[in-house]
Design a protein around this motif. Structure first.
Motif, PDB file in Angstrom:
ATOM      1  N   CYS A 112       2.913  30.523  38.452  1.00  0.00           N
ATOM      2  CA  CYS A 112       1.620  31.366  38.653  1.00  0.00           C
ATOM      3  C   CYS A 112       0.308  30.342  38.963  1.00  0.00           C
ATOM      4  O   CYS A 112       0.063  29.436  37.838  1.00  0.00           O
ATOM      5  CB  CYS A 112       1.216  32.304  37.654  1.00  0.00           C
ATOM      6  N   PRO A 113      -0.196  30.116  40.089  1.00  0.00           N
ATOM      7  CA  PRO A 113      -1.372  29.224  40.105  1.00  0.00           C
ATOM      8  C   PRO A 113      -2.737  29.359  39.584  1.00  0.00           C
ATOM      9  O   PRO A 113      -3.561  28.915  39.613  1.00  0.00           O
ATOM     10  CB  PRO A 113      -1.232  28.898  41.577  1.00  0.00           C
ATOM     11  N   PHE A 114      -2.764  30.754  39.251  1.00  0.00           N
ATOM     12  CA  PHE A 114      -4.229  31.330  38.722  1.00  0.00           C
ATOM     13  C   PHE A 114      -4.013  31.841  37.406  1.00  0.00           C
ATOM     14  O   PHE A 114      -4.950  32.715  36.880  1.00  0.00           O
ATOM     15  CB  PHE A 114      -4.514  32.365  39.798  1.00  0.00           C
ATOM     16  N   ASP A 115      -3.068  31.293  36.652  1.00  0.00           N
ATOM     17  CA  ASP A 115      -2.763  31.817  34.992  1.00  0.00           C
ATOM     18  C   ASP A 115      -3.119  33.279  34.956  1.00  0.00           C
ATOM     19  O   ASP A 115      -3.934  33.690  34.183  1.00  0.00           O
ATOM     20  CB  ASP A 115      -3.857  31.015  34.429  1.00  0.00           C
ATOM     21  N   ALA A 116      -2.333  34.051  35.672  1.00  0.00           N
ATOM     22  CA  ALA A 116      -2.466  35.543  35.523  1.00  0.00           C
ATOM     23  C   ALA A 116      -1.260  35.894  34.534  1.00  0.00           C
ATOM     24  O   ALA A 116      -1.509  37.366  34.195  1.00  0.00           O
ATOM     25  CB  ALA A 116      -2.231  36.065  37.020  1.00  0.00           C
ATOM     26  N   LEU A 117      -0.257  35.361  34.287  1.00  0.00           N
ATOM     27  CA  LEU A 117       0.895  35.638  33.514  1.00  0.00           C
ATOM     28  C   LEU A 117       0.721  34.950  32.081  1.00  0.00           C
ATOM     29  O   LEU A 117       0.599  33.672  32.400  1.00  0.00           O
ATOM     30  CB  LEU A 117       2.106  35.504  34.353  1.00  0.00           C
ATOM     31  N   TYR A 118       1.130  35.519  31.042  1.00  0.00           N
ATOM     32  CA  TYR A 118       0.893  34.877  29.893  1.00  0.00           C
ATOM     33  C   TYR A 118       2.294  35.201  28.621  1.00  0.00           C
ATOM     34  O   TYR A 118       2.636  36.288  29.001  1.00  0.00           O
ATOM     35  CB  TYR A 118      -0.102  35.101  28.875  1.00  0.00           C
ATOM     36  N   TRP A 119       2.724  34.446  28.055  1.00  0.00           N
ATOM     37  CA  TRP A 119       3.680  34.756  26.938  1.00  0.00           C
ATOM     38  C   TRP A 119       3.170  35.346  25.789  1.00  0.00           C
ATOM     39  O   TRP A 119       1.944  34.846  25.309  1.00  0.00           O
ATOM     40  CB  TRP A 119       4.629  33.612  26.666  1.00  0.00           C
ATOM     41  N   SER A 120       3.496  36.574  25.387  1.00  0.00           N
ATOM     42  CA  SER A 120       3.241  37.133  24.060  1.00  0.00           C
ATOM     43  C   SER A 120       4.262  37.178  23.100  1.00  0.00           C
ATOM     44  O   SER A 120       5.478  37.177  23.436  1.00  0.00           O
ATOM     45  CB  SER A 120       2.903  38.548  24.265  1.00  0.00           C
ATOM     46  N   PRO A 121       3.928  36.803  21.864  1.00  0.00           N
ATOM     47  CA  PRO A 121       5.093  36.706  20.684  1.00  0.00           C
ATOM     48  C   PRO A 121       5.727  38.204  20.395  1.00  0.00           C
ATOM     49  O   PRO A 121       6.518  38.263  19.700  1.00  0.00           O
ATOM     50  CB  PRO A 121       4.586  36.195  19.685  1.00  0.00           C
ATOM     51  N   GLU A 122       5.152  39.146  20.693  1.00  0.00           N
ATOM     52  CA  GLU A 122       5.645  40.688  20.494  1.00  0.00           C
ATOM     53  C   GLU A 122       6.904  40.885  21.231  1.00  0.00           C
ATOM     54  O   GLU A 122       7.173  40.516  22.515  1.00  0.00           O
ATOM     55  CB  GLU A 122       4.780  41.636  21.114  1.00  0.00           C
ATOM     56  N   PHE A 123       7.959  41.250  20.531  1.00  0.00           N
ATOM     57  CA  PHE A 123       9.147  41.482  20.862  1.00  0.00           C
ATOM     58  C   PHE A 123       9.692  42.886  20.464  1.00  0.00           C
ATOM     59  O   PHE A 123      10.778  43.132  20.787  1.00  0.00           O
ATOM     60  CB  PHE A 123      10.046  40.574  20.208  1.00  0.00           C
ATOM     61  N   GLU A 124       8.799  43.800  19.655  1.00  0.00           N
ATOM     62  CA  GLU A 124       9.204  44.930  19.348  1.00  0.00           C
ATOM     63  C   GLU A 124       8.995  46.164  20.335  1.00  0.00           C
ATOM     64  O   GLU A 124       7.951  46.744  20.217  1.00  0.00           O
ATOM     65  CB  GLU A 124       8.487  45.305  17.900  1.00  0.00           C
ATOM     66  N   TYR A 125       9.705  46.236  21.314  1.00  0.00           N
ATOM     67  CA  TYR A 125       9.456  47.270  22.493  1.00  0.00           C
ATOM     68  C   TYR A 125      10.660  47.650  23.150  1.00  0.00           C
ATOM     69  O   TYR A 125      10.747  48.031  24.214  1.00  0.00           O
ATOM     70  CB  TYR A 125       8.596  46.553  23.725  1.00  0.00           C
ATOM     71  N   ALA A 126      11.481  47.919  22.123  1.00  0.00           N
ATOM     72  CA  ALA A 126      12.989  48.329  22.391  1.00  0.00           C
ATOM     73  C   ALA A 126      12.649  50.167  22.643  1.00  0.00           C
ATOM     74  O   ALA A 126      11.744  50.712  22.205  1.00  0.00           O
ATOM     75  CB  ALA A 126      13.692  48.218  21.309  1.00  0.00           C
ATOM     76  N   GLU A 127      13.413  50.615  23.688  1.00  0.00           N
ATOM     77  CA  GLU A 127      13.284  51.913  23.937  1.00  0.00           C
ATOM     78  C   GLU A 127      14.824  52.569  23.977  1.00  0.00           C
ATOM     79  O   GLU A 127      15.749  51.952  23.935  1.00  0.00           O
ATOM     80  CB  GLU A 127      12.831  51.902  25.571  1.00  0.00           C
ATOM     81  N   TYR A 128      14.539  53.820  23.690  1.00  0.00           N
ATOM     82  CA  TYR A 128      15.909  54.876  23.854  1.00  0.00           C
ATOM     83  C   TYR A 128      16.490  54.904  25.241  1.00  0.00           C
ATOM     84  O   TYR A 128      17.642  55.227  25.469  1.00  0.00           O
ATOM     85  CB  TYR A 128      15.484  56.119  22.977  1.00  0.00           C
ATOM     86  N   ASP A 129      15.382  54.825  26.187  1.00  0.00           N
ATOM     87  CA  ASP A 129      15.920  55.124  27.657  1.00  0.00           C
ATOM     88  C   ASP A 129      15.758  53.832  28.432  1.00  0.00           C
ATOM     89  O   ASP A 129      14.688  53.045  28.265  1.00  0.00           O
ATOM     90  CB  ASP A 129      15.159  56.190  28.225  1.00  0.00           C
ATOM     91  N   ILE A 130      16.581  53.296  29.066  1.00  0.00           N
ATOM     92  CA  ILE A 130      16.266  52.025  29.788  1.00  0.00           C
ATOM     93  C   ILE A 130      15.646  52.059  30.897  1.00  0.00           C
ATOM     94  O   ILE A 130      14.929  51.021  31.298  1.00  0.00           O
ATOM     95  CB  ILE A 130      17.958  51.524  30.211  1.00  0.00           C
ATOM     96  N   LYS A 131      15.097  52.993  31.340  1.00  0.00           N
ATOM     97  CA  LYS A 131      14.223  53.289  32.359  1.00  0.00           C
ATOM     98  C   LYS A 131      12.683  52.836  31.712  1.00  0.00           C
ATOM     99  O   LYS A 131      11.947  52.496  32.456  1.00  0.00           O
ATOM    100  CB  LYS A 131      14.049  54.603  33.004  1.00  0.00           C
ATOM    101  N   ASP A 132      12.532  53.238  30.582  1.00  0.00           N
ATOM    102  CA  ASP A 132      11.189  52.961  29.898  1.00  0.00           C
ATOM    103  C   ASP A 132      10.958  51.231  29.845  1.00  0.00           C
ATOM    104  O   ASP A 132       9.816  51.035  29.464  1.00  0.00           O
ATOM    105  CB  ASP A 132      11.170  53.626  28.511  1.00  0.00           C
ATOM    106  N   LEU A 133      11.818  50.550  29.976  1.00  0.00           N
ATOM    107  CA  LEU A 133      11.768  49.194  30.006  1.00  0.00           C
ATOM    108  C   LEU A 133      10.987  48.614  31.282  1.00  0.00           C
ATOM    109  O   LEU A 133      10.759  47.379  31.299  1.00  0.00           O
ATOM    110  CB  LEU A 133      12.891  48.229  29.723  1.00  0.00           C
ATOM    111  N   LEU A 134      10.690  49.325  32.230  1.00  0.00           N
ATOM    112  CA  LEU A 134       9.954  49.036  33.557  1.00  0.00           C
ATOM    113  C   LEU A 134       8.356  49.196  32.920  1.00  0.00           C
ATOM    114  O   LEU A 134       7.836  50.241  33.107  1.00  0.00           O
ATOM    115  CB  LEU A 134      10.319  49.918  34.644  1.00  0.00           C
ATOM    116  N   HIS A 135       7.669  47.975  32.843  1.00  0.00           N
ATOM    117  CA  HIS A 135       6.495  48.114  32.469  1.00  0.00           C
ATOM    118  C   HIS A 135       5.548  47.887  33.723  1.00  0.00           C
ATOM    119  O   HIS A 135       5.717  47.035  34.529  1.00  0.00           O
ATOM    120  CB  HIS A 135       6.181  47.019  31.538  1.00  0.00           C
ATOM    121  N   ASP A 136       4.596  48.818  33.936  1.00  0.00           N
ATOM    122  CA  ASP A 136       3.595  48.804  35.151  1.00  0.00           C
ATOM    123  C   ASP A 136       2.549  47.774  34.667  1.00  0.00           C
ATOM    124  O   ASP A 136       2.491  47.194  33.513  1.00  0.00           O
ATOM    125  CB  ASP A 136       3.163  50.041  35.460  1.00  0.00           C
ATOM    126  N   LYS A 137       1.576  47.514  35.593  1.00  0.00           N
ATOM    127  CA  LYS A 137       0.473  46.596  35.293  1.00  0.00           C
ATOM    128  C   LYS A 137      -0.196  47.013  34.221  1.00  0.00           C
ATOM    129  O   LYS A 137      -0.963  46.203  33.417  1.00  0.00           O
ATOM    130  CB  LYS A 137      -0.516  46.446  36.735  1.00  0.00           C
TER     131      LYS A 137
END
Length: 231
Positions: A112-137
């Motif tokens: 990314c040439p404009f620093d729009a994406l970053y790593w976050s240490p958060e990892f607790e975002y498990a879901e019961y439905d696999i479709k909920d792992l699609l995160h929008d903007k």
């Protein structure tokens, strides 16, 4: 019969020695989820999006090896003061990341040439439905609050390129004002050029200026020259 005959029970004693050594050490087991783990600052948990920096260049989507980034946008005209015609800019409409396909390689963040994406240490975002792992903007933008600040620069290391450029620009007006003004002489008019192999022709001399006649001797009195009659 083997030539190397060991002591009976030697293997048992060695095994018990390892067990006793381990029993005397302090345990390092972390009681998760009651105790939060101490993660390194550059741990790869979830990807956060800074929407203001995204220019819809599509580099992250093209370089993703899993093709789990989906981007959509449209163009808008922006009026610029002093410009002959309005300019166009991309407006981000959709930015989704499917974390059920993501393998957390970090290529999208690196390219990314404009620093729009970053790593976050958060990892607790498990879901019961696999479709909920699609995160929008909007969901990706909420992770920006969990992004840790960048580490401090090494005081003994080289300064960043941006810092060097800013310092050079700040010192430019001072150095230019201290320089003395040098007045350069005007260049002499250049001689007329001629084609190679051609001898320049000297201009022809013009007619000589007319000279006024020299005055003659004055006429004697009583001569015909003065208009008087002889007596």
């Amino acid at each position: 019969m083997s030539e190397r005959s060991g002591i009976p029970g030697e293997g048992l004693v060695k095994g018990l020695a390892v067990t006793l050594k381990t029993m005397t050490r302090r345990t390092t087991t972390q009681q998760y989820p009651d105790v939060a783990p101490e993660l390194p600052p550059r741990s790869r948990g979830v990807i956060a999006l800074l929407t203001e920096n995204c220019t819809v260049c599509m580099l992250c989507a093209r370089e993703c090896p899993d093709w789990c980034i989906y981007i959509d946008s449209h163009k808008e005209e922006v009026a610029v003061a002093g410009a002959a015609r309005p300019r166009q800019r991309n407006v981000l409409d959709k930015f989704d990341i499917d974390f059920s396909l993501c393998m957390y390689c970090g290529i999208c963040i690196e390219v990314c040439p404009f620093d729009a994406l970053y790593w976050s240490p958060e990892f607790e975002y498990a879901e019961y439905d696999i479709k909920d792992l699609l995160h929008d903007k909007d969901h990706l933008g909420q992770w920006m609050a969990t992004v840790p600040p960048p580490p401090a620069h090494d005081p003994h290391g080289e300064p960043a390129k941006e810092e060097t450029t800013a310092a050079r620009k700040a010192a430019a007006p001072t150095s230019s004002a201290a320089r003395p003004t040098v007045v350069r002489p005007e260049p002499a008019p250049a001689a007329p050029r001629t084609a190679p192999g051609v001898t320049p022709v000297a201009p022809e001399p013009g007619p000589a200026p007319a000279q006024s006649p020299e005055p003659g001797p004055a006429p004697e009195p009583g001569s015909a020259g003065d208009g008087g009659a002889s007596r």
